[in-house]
Motif scaffolding. Structure first.
Motif, PDB file in Angstrom:
ATOM      1  N   UNK A 120      26.754  36.701  14.182  1.00  0.00           N
ATOM      2  CA  UNK A 120      26.515  35.527  13.335  1.00  0.00           C
ATOM      3  C   UNK A 120      27.788  34.693  13.211  1.00  0.00           C
ATOM      4  N   UNK A 121      28.920  35.386  13.115  1.00  0.00           N
ATOM      5  CA  UNK A 121      30.197  34.686  13.026  1.00  0.00           C
ATOM      6  C   UNK A 121      30.488  33.850  14.258  1.00  0.00           C
ATOM      7  N   UNK A 122      29.959  34.279  15.385  1.00  0.00           N
ATOM      8  CA  UNK A 122      30.141  33.547  16.639  1.00  0.00           C
ATOM      9  C   UNK A 122      29.110  32.439  16.815  1.00  0.00           C
ATOM     10  N   UNK A 123      28.155  32.361  15.888  1.00  0.00           N
ATOM     11  CA  UNK A 123      27.157  31.307  15.966  1.00  0.00           C
ATOM     12  C   UNK A 123      25.883  31.696  16.683  1.00  0.00           C
ATOM     13  N   UNK A 124      25.758  32.961  17.072  1.00  0.00           N
ATOM     14  CA  UNK A 124      24.495  33.397  17.651  1.00  0.00           C
ATOM     15  C   UNK A 124      23.411  33.360  16.582  1.00  0.00           C
ATOM     16  N   UNK A 125      22.182  33.046  17.001  1.00  0.00           N
ATOM     17  CA  UNK A 125      21.069  33.205  16.076  1.00  0.00           C
ATOM     18  C   UNK A 125      20.661  34.671  16.132  1.00  0.00           C
ATOM     19  N   UNK A 126      20.785  35.358  15.035  1.00  0.00           N
ATOM     20  CA  UNK A 126      20.538  36.805  15.003  1.00  0.00           C
ATOM     21  C   UNK A 126      19.157  37.069  14.415  1.00  0.00           C
ATOM     22  N   UNK A 127      18.293  37.641  15.228  1.00  0.00           N
ATOM     23  CA  UNK A 127      16.988  38.092  14.757  1.00  0.00           C
ATOM     24  C   UNK A 127      17.069  39.608  14.694  1.00  0.00           C
ATOM     25  N   UNK A 128      16.857  40.158  13.530  1.00  0.00           N
ATOM     26  CA  UNK A 128      17.039  41.587  13.413  1.00  0.00           C
ATOM     27  C   UNK A 128      15.785  42.253  12.872  1.00  0.00           C
ATOM     28  N   UNK A 129      15.513  43.435  13.369  1.00  0.00           N
ATOM     29  CA  UNK A 129      14.333  44.166  12.914  1.00  0.00           C
ATOM     30  C   UNK A 129      14.647  45.655  12.894  1.00  0.00           C
ATOM     31  N   UNK A 130      14.097  46.348  11.941  1.00  0.00           N
ATOM     32  CA  UNK A 130      14.288  47.797  11.857  1.00  0.00           C
ATOM     33  C   UNK A 130      12.960  48.403  11.448  1.00  0.00           C
ATOM     34  N   UNK A 131      12.634  49.579  11.951  1.00  0.00           N
ATOM     35  CA  UNK A 131      11.387  50.202  11.551  1.00  0.00           C
ATOM     36  C   UNK A 131      11.468  50.753  10.131  1.00  0.00           C
ATOM     37  N   UNK A 132      10.336  50.768   9.462  1.00  0.00           N
ATOM     38  CA  UNK A 132      10.247  51.507   8.208  1.00  0.00           C
ATOM     39  C   UNK A 132      10.297  52.993   8.547  1.00  0.00           C
ATOM     40  N   UNK A 133      10.577  53.814   7.565  1.00  0.00           N
ATOM     41  CA  UNK A 133      10.741  55.241   7.836  1.00  0.00           C
ATOM     42  C   UNK A 133       9.520  55.838   8.530  1.00  0.00           C
ATOM     43  N   UNK A 134       8.333  55.424   8.073  1.00  0.00           N
ATOM     44  CA  UNK A 134       7.108  55.979   8.657  1.00  0.00           C
ATOM     45  C   UNK A 134       6.930  55.576  10.113  1.00  0.00           C
ATOM     46  N   UNK A 135       7.588  54.495  10.530  1.00  0.00           N
ATOM     47  CA  UNK A 135       7.460  54.008  11.911  1.00  0.00           C
ATOM     48  C   UNK A 135       8.521  54.606  12.829  1.00  0.00           C
ATOM     49  N   UNK A 136       9.401  55.388  12.256  1.00  0.00           N
ATOM     50  CA  UNK A 136      10.563  55.864  12.998  1.00  0.00           C
ATOM     51  C   UNK A 136      10.236  56.655  14.251  1.00  0.00           C
ATOM     52  N   UNK A 137       9.096  57.298  14.291  1.00  0.00           N
ATOM     53  CA  UNK A 137       8.736  58.120  15.464  1.00  0.00           C
ATOM     54  C   UNK A 137       7.926  57.332  16.479  1.00  0.00           C
ATOM     55  N   UNK A 138       7.617  56.095  16.172  1.00  0.00           N
ATOM     56  CA  UNK A 138       6.803  55.290  17.089  1.00  0.00           C
ATOM     57  C   UNK A 138       7.742  54.394  17.891  1.00  0.00           C
ATOM     58  N   UNK A 139       7.811  54.622  19.190  1.00  0.00           N
ATOM     59  CA  UNK A 139       8.729  53.869  20.032  1.00  0.00           C
ATOM     60  C   UNK A 139       8.465  52.369  19.921  1.00  0.00           C
ATOM     61  N   UNK A 140       9.503  51.634  19.742  1.00  0.00           N
ATOM     62  CA  UNK A 140       9.471  50.164  19.732  1.00  0.00           C
ATOM     63  C   UNK A 140       8.554  49.583  18.659  1.00  0.00           C
ATOM     64  N   UNK A 141       8.230  50.348  17.621  1.00  0.00           N
ATOM     65  CA  UNK A 141       7.323  49.845  16.583  1.00  0.00           C
ATOM     66  C   UNK A 141       7.861  48.573  15.944  1.00  0.00           C
ATOM     67  N   UNK A 142       9.179  48.499  15.806  1.00  0.00           N
ATOM     68  CA  UNK A 142       9.762  47.345  15.130  1.00  0.00           C
ATOM     69  C   UNK A 142       9.580  46.063  15.934  1.00  0.00           C
ATOM     70  N   UNK A 143       9.311  46.202  17.237  1.00  0.00           N
ATOM     71  CA  UNK A 143       9.141  45.015  18.074  1.00  0.00           C
ATOM     72  C   UNK A 143       7.683  44.596  18.190  1.00  0.00           C
ATOM     73  N   UNK A 144       6.796  45.403  17.704  1.00  0.00           N
ATOM     74  CA  UNK A 144       5.373  45.158  17.919  1.00  0.00           C
ATOM     75  C   UNK A 144       4.744  44.285  16.865  1.00  0.00           C
ATOM     76  N   UNK A 145       5.414  43.228  16.498  1.00  0.00           N
ATOM     77  CA  UNK A 145       4.869  42.337  15.464  1.00  0.00           C
ATOM     78  C   UNK A 145       3.968  41.287  16.118  1.00  0.00           C
TER      79      UNK A 145
END
Ligand code: ADP
Ligand code: MG
Length: 82
Positions: free
Chosen positions: A57-82
């Motif tokens: 962010x300091x460099x000016x990149x647009x930062x899109x961030x995502x993290x799984x909820x705890x229950x999603x932690x075992x599901x591969x790539x769940x945080x990207x499946x929006x």
């Protein structure tokens, strides 16, 4: 390049890892690319990741961030499946 500075205020040590993140962010010619952070629970992955996204962010990149909820932690790539 002050904007590329990875914050040291919250990260103790990890010089090598922080340097790797700085290098990744500075080497824009190689993008798109990825940084893979692995290690045991509590080792400091999220701490490093936070420092990296703040630096981006300091460099000016647009930062899109995502993290799984705890229950999603075992599901591969769940945080990207929006
Ligand atoms: N290099 C570090 N400097 C300061 N605090 C750290 C560092 N690494 C880990 N911690 C602290 O240890 C705890 C676990 O770190 P965290 O980044 O959540 O680990 P992980 O994501 O690998 O499970 C957190 O409270 C974090 O603030
Ligand atoms: Mg974590």
């Amino acid at each position: 390049m002050a904007g590329a500075e990875v914050s040291k205020s919250e990260v103790v040590g990890r010089e090598e890892e922080l340097a790797a993140v700085r290098g990744f962010l500075a080497d824009i010619e190689r993008l798109p690319a990825a940084v893979f952070v692995e290690g045991e629970a509590g080792i400091g992955k999220t701490t490093l990741w936070r420092a990296g996204t703040a630096a981006a962010e300091g460099l000016g990149y647009r930062v899109l961030s995502t993290r799984p909820a705890e229950a999603e932690g075992r599901i591969s790539y769940a945080a990207f499946g929006v």
